[in-house]
Enzyme design. Structure first.
Site, PDB file in Angstrom:
ATOM      1  CE  LYS A 128     -40.955 -17.810  36.473  1.00  0.00           C
ATOM      2  NZ  LYS A 128     -41.119 -18.711  35.314  1.00  0.00           N
ATOM      3  CG  ASP A 168     -44.743 -18.319  35.757  1.00  0.00           C
ATOM      4  OD1 ASP A 168     -44.102 -19.149  35.112  1.00  0.00           O
ATOM      5  OD2 ASP A 168     -45.278 -18.603  36.853  1.00  0.00           O
TER       6      ASP A 168
HETATM    7  P1  NDP Z   1     -52.075 -19.003  34.185  1.00  0.00           P
HETATM    8  O1  NDP Z   1     -52.130 -17.950  35.208  1.00  0.00           O
HETATM    9  O2  NDP Z   1     -52.481 -18.700  32.805  1.00  0.00           O
HETATM   10  O3  NDP Z   1     -52.914 -20.272  34.654  1.00  0.00           O
HETATM   11  C1  NDP Z   1     -52.629 -20.921  35.833  1.00  0.00           C
HETATM   12  C2  NDP Z   1     -53.609 -22.064  36.019  1.00  0.00           C
HETATM   13  O4  NDP Z   1     -53.157 -22.889  37.088  1.00  0.00           O
HETATM   14  C3  NDP Z   1     -54.995 -21.587  36.392  1.00  0.00           C
HETATM   15  O5  NDP Z   1     -55.954 -22.488  35.934  1.00  0.00           O
HETATM   16  C4  NDP Z   1     -54.912 -21.582  37.919  1.00  0.00           C
HETATM   17  O6  NDP Z   1     -56.173 -21.684  38.551  1.00  0.00           O
HETATM   18  C5  NDP Z   1     -54.091 -22.819  38.176  1.00  0.00           C
HETATM   19  N1  NDP Z   1     -53.368 -22.633  39.430  1.00  0.00           N
HETATM   20  C6  NDP Z   1     -52.479 -21.663  39.725  1.00  0.00           C
HETATM   21  N2  NDP Z   1     -52.039 -21.753  40.991  1.00  0.00           N
HETATM   22  C7  NDP Z   1     -52.674 -22.809  41.500  1.00  0.00           C
HETATM   23  C8  NDP Z   1     -52.648 -23.412  42.766  1.00  0.00           C
HETATM   24  N3  NDP Z   1     -51.866 -22.938  43.756  1.00  0.00           N
HETATM   25  N4  NDP Z   1     -53.400 -24.501  42.936  1.00  0.00           N
HETATM   26  C9  NDP Z   1     -54.191 -24.988  41.933  1.00  0.00           C
HETATM   27  N5  NDP Z   1     -54.274 -24.435  40.720  1.00  0.00           N
HETATM   28  C10 NDP Z   1     -53.521 -23.375  40.505  1.00  0.00           C
HETATM   29  O7  NDP Z   1     -50.563 -19.539  34.234  1.00  0.00           O
HETATM   30  P2  NDP Z   1     -49.764 -20.396  33.158  1.00  0.00           P
HETATM   31  O8  NDP Z   1     -50.664 -21.298  32.426  1.00  0.00           O
HETATM   32  O9  NDP Z   1     -48.910 -19.463  32.409  1.00  0.00           O
HETATM   33  O10 NDP Z   1     -48.786 -21.230  34.099  1.00  0.00           O
HETATM   34  C11 NDP Z   1     -49.102 -22.542  34.565  1.00  0.00           C
HETATM   35  C12 NDP Z   1     -47.829 -23.264  34.963  1.00  0.00           C
HETATM   36  O11 NDP Z   1     -46.959 -23.348  33.826  1.00  0.00           O
HETATM   37  C13 NDP Z   1     -47.000 -22.569  36.040  1.00  0.00           C
HETATM   38  O12 NDP Z   1     -46.368 -23.558  36.817  1.00  0.00           O
HETATM   39  C14 NDP Z   1     -45.940 -21.814  35.247  1.00  0.00           C
HETATM   40  O13 NDP Z   1     -44.784 -21.580  36.007  1.00  0.00           O
HETATM   41  C15 NDP Z   1     -45.684 -22.818  34.135  1.00  0.00           C
HETATM   42  N6  NDP Z   1     -45.089 -22.290  32.920  1.00  0.00           N
HETATM   43  C16 NDP Z   1     -45.654 -21.248  32.243  1.00  0.00           C
HETATM   44  C17 NDP Z   1     -45.085 -20.811  31.064  1.00  0.00           C
HETATM   45  C18 NDP Z   1     -45.701 -19.736  30.252  1.00  0.00           C
HETATM   46  O14 NDP Z   1     -45.176 -19.457  29.162  1.00  0.00           O
HETATM   47  N7  NDP Z   1     -46.800 -19.119  30.661  1.00  0.00           N
HETATM   48  C19 NDP Z   1     -43.844 -21.399  30.551  1.00  0.00           C
HETATM   49  C20 NDP Z   1     -43.377 -22.532  31.299  1.00  0.00           C
HETATM   50  C21 NDP Z   1     -43.985 -22.932  32.433  1.00  0.00           C
HETATM   51  P3  NDP Z   1     -56.836 -20.379  39.211  1.00  0.00           P
HETATM   52  O15 NDP Z   1     -57.334 -19.565  38.065  1.00  0.00           O
HETATM   53  O16 NDP Z   1     -57.909 -20.910  40.070  1.00  0.00           O
HETATM   54  O17 NDP Z   1     -55.758 -19.692  39.982  1.00  0.00           O
HETATM   55  O1  2IT Z   2     -41.381 -20.806  33.269  1.00  0.00           O
HETATM   56  C1  2IT Z   2     -41.170 -20.310  32.142  1.00  0.00           C
HETATM   57  O2  2IT Z   2     -40.353 -20.800  31.368  1.00  0.00           O
HETATM   58  C2  2IT Z   2     -41.945 -19.130  31.755  1.00  0.00           C
HETATM   59  N1  2IT Z   2     -42.793 -18.688  32.525  1.00  0.00           N
HETATM   60  C3  2IT Z   2     -41.673 -18.450  30.451  1.00  0.00           C
HETATM   61  C4  2IT Z   2     -40.492 -17.530  30.564  1.00  0.00           C
HETATM   62  C5  2IT Z   2     -40.218 -16.655  29.363  1.00  0.00           C
HETATM   63  O3  2IT Z   2     -39.294 -15.849  29.496  1.00  0.00           O
HETATM   64  O4  2IT Z   2     -40.871 -16.770  28.331  1.00  0.00           O
END
Ligand code: NDP
Ligand code: 2IT
Length: 447
Positions: A128, A168
């Protein structure tokens, strides 16, 4: 008894050595709690120091990221890449750009990634990275200059068969594009060094949707085990980013009603069902706040206490924002309102106390490692397509993703039963994910 003692010793050492990294210790505790029956059956794992080795990253890289803002002022951020475990494949895992990023956050995410990636059944190790850079309010050109500077250091440590970053929080298609361009420019290599790429330059269909879709496919299996489906269920989803939006889309497709979504400022509650087109435009095109939704849908309520979203009565709750967003009080509120399923789209969104509340109250609980593995699984499919020089259709990738999520569900639930934790997918996913990595580490000697 011996197993218990070994685990207690490792945990004590982790807490002591990483005392300023609470999220990392939290993630390690959760996995270790599940491993006692495993170490009892495999004392050789303890003898060969598997637990001691698995909690220590193979390599941690921290670097300076200087860049010029639009006023030509020098800005400096800190960059990280933690290459945690390569026993079963090249390091694989996302990059997070958020002001809260520090080494402890990246280590917790990297540690979780080891077991999640193992559960996918695909050959990917755990890693990561990220930066404390805040993309909010930055111009495209500022984001580009930051990404180029970040990659100008990171490129030395990554490669299609070495370490393959992806997105992420704060890292989506735009950032991956800028970083890919810089990697190619520096190395002259056109290779699958990043996933989540655009479809015109090596990206895979379904990667954008994969984490959200995968989460819903996983919940479908959870519901099926109780003879239930999504049809007619009410769903609350925190966040409104990549994971949240595509989870909402698939849940709606399956007949559920998504009634609330949020961002770090607040949440919208639309009892008639969230209009996803509006949300997508606000978040993906305008890069604005979710509050704007109420300008167009006046019957929708907005609250600026984002944690209050868990007080809304629903059948299914999907935390898809960030770590520790559901604490004990939020979990109790969900239980009181009769929640049936909680499944984690975000990484470690439930505190240990919240997880206990769900398990003790017989709420079906899908832990992050299993439930959100669809994103990284599809990243691994992108890697395969890049090495073959070939692309699968949307339907082909989607079918593989669905199959992988079903396998993860059955593997976690079977493993839980086999080790005396029937119905506990937290333990099942931890053990199933751990076993593959542990066997590979045993075979490869003390490295
Ligand atoms: P994005 O940046 O696309 O979206 C993040 C969302 O979460 C936004 O709405 C953001 O709001 C909100 N958010 C982020 N930080 C905070 C905080 N500290 N408090 C409250 N709201 C918060 O990210 P993703 O959708 O990609 O990721 C979301 C979650 O999913 C994370 O935990 C990530 O690790 C996990 N994840 C992502 C994957 C991926 O493929 N993208 C895969 C597996 C897990 P704001 O805009 O106000 O910051
Ligand atoms: O938390 C996760 O699994 C991710 N942000 C996706 C990682 C990836 O390599 O696609």
């Amino acid at each position: 008894m011996e197993a218990k003692r070994t685990i207690a010793r490792v945990l004590e050492e982790v807490a002591e050595k990483n005392s300023n990294e609470p999220e990392f210790s939290q993630a390690v505790f959760e996995v270790m709690e599940s491993l006692e029956p495993v170490i009892e059956r495999h004392p050789d794992f303890a003898e060969e120091g598997i637990l001691d080795r698995i909690v220590e990253p193979e390599r941690q890289i921290i670097f300076r990221v200087p860049w010029l803002d639009d006023q030509n002022q020098v800005q400096v951020n800190r960059g990280f890449r933690v290459q945690f475990n390569s026993a079963i494949g090249p390091y694989k895992g996302g990059l997070r750009f958020h002001p809260s990023v520090n080494l402890g956050i990246i280590k917790f995410l990297g540690f979780e990634q080891i077991f999640k990636n193992s559960l996918t059944g695909l050959p990917i190790g755990g890693g990561k990275g990220g930066s404390d850079f805040d993309p909010k309010g930055k111009s495209d050109m500022e984001v580009m200059r930051f990404c180029q500077s970040f990659m100008t250091e990171l490129y030395r440590y990554i490669g299609a068969d070495v370490d393959v970053p992806a997105g992420d929080i704060g890292v989506g298609g735009r950032e991956i594009g800028y970083m890919y361009g810089q990697y190619k420019r520096i190395t002259s290599l056109y290779e699958g060094v990043l996933t989540g790429k655009g479809l015109t330059y090596g990206g895979s269909l379904v990667r954008t949707e994969a984490t959200g879709y995968g989460l819903i496919y996983f919940v479908e299996e959870m519901l099926k085990s109780k003879g239930e489906t999504f049809a007619g269920k009410t769903v609350v989803i925190s966040g409104s980013g990549n994971v949240a939006i595509y989870a909402a889309q698939k849940a709606q497709e399956l007949g559920a009603k998504v009634i609330a979504m949020s961002d770090s400022n607040g949440f919208i509650h639309d009892p008639f069902g969230v209009k996803l087109d509006t949300c997508k435009r606000i978040k993906e095109v305008e890069r604005a706040r979710i509050k704007r939704y109420t300008d167009e849908h006046v019957l929708c309520n907005y609250s600026d206490d984002y944690k209050g979203i868990w007080n809304i009565k629903c059948d299914i709750a999907l935390p898809c924002a960030t770590q520790n967003e559901i604490d004990e009080a939020a979990a109790l509120a969900l239980v009181k309102n009769g929640v049936m399923v909680v499944a984690e789209g975000a990484n470690m969104p439930s505190t240990p106390e919240a997880v206990k509340v769900f398990l003790n109250n017989k709420v079906m609980f899908g832990p992050a490692k299993a439930a959100n593995a669809g994103g990284v699984a599809t990243s691994a499919l992108e890697m395969s397509q890049n090495s073959m020089g070939y692309s699968w259709t949307f339907e082909e990738v989607d079918a593989k993703l669905k199959q992988i999520m079903q396998n993860i569900y059955y593997n976690s639930s079977r493993t839980a039963k086999e080790y005396g934790f029937e119905g506990n997918l937290v333990a099942g996913a931890n053990i199933a994910g751990f076993l593959k990595v542990a066997y590979a580490m045993m075979a490869q000697g003390i490295v």
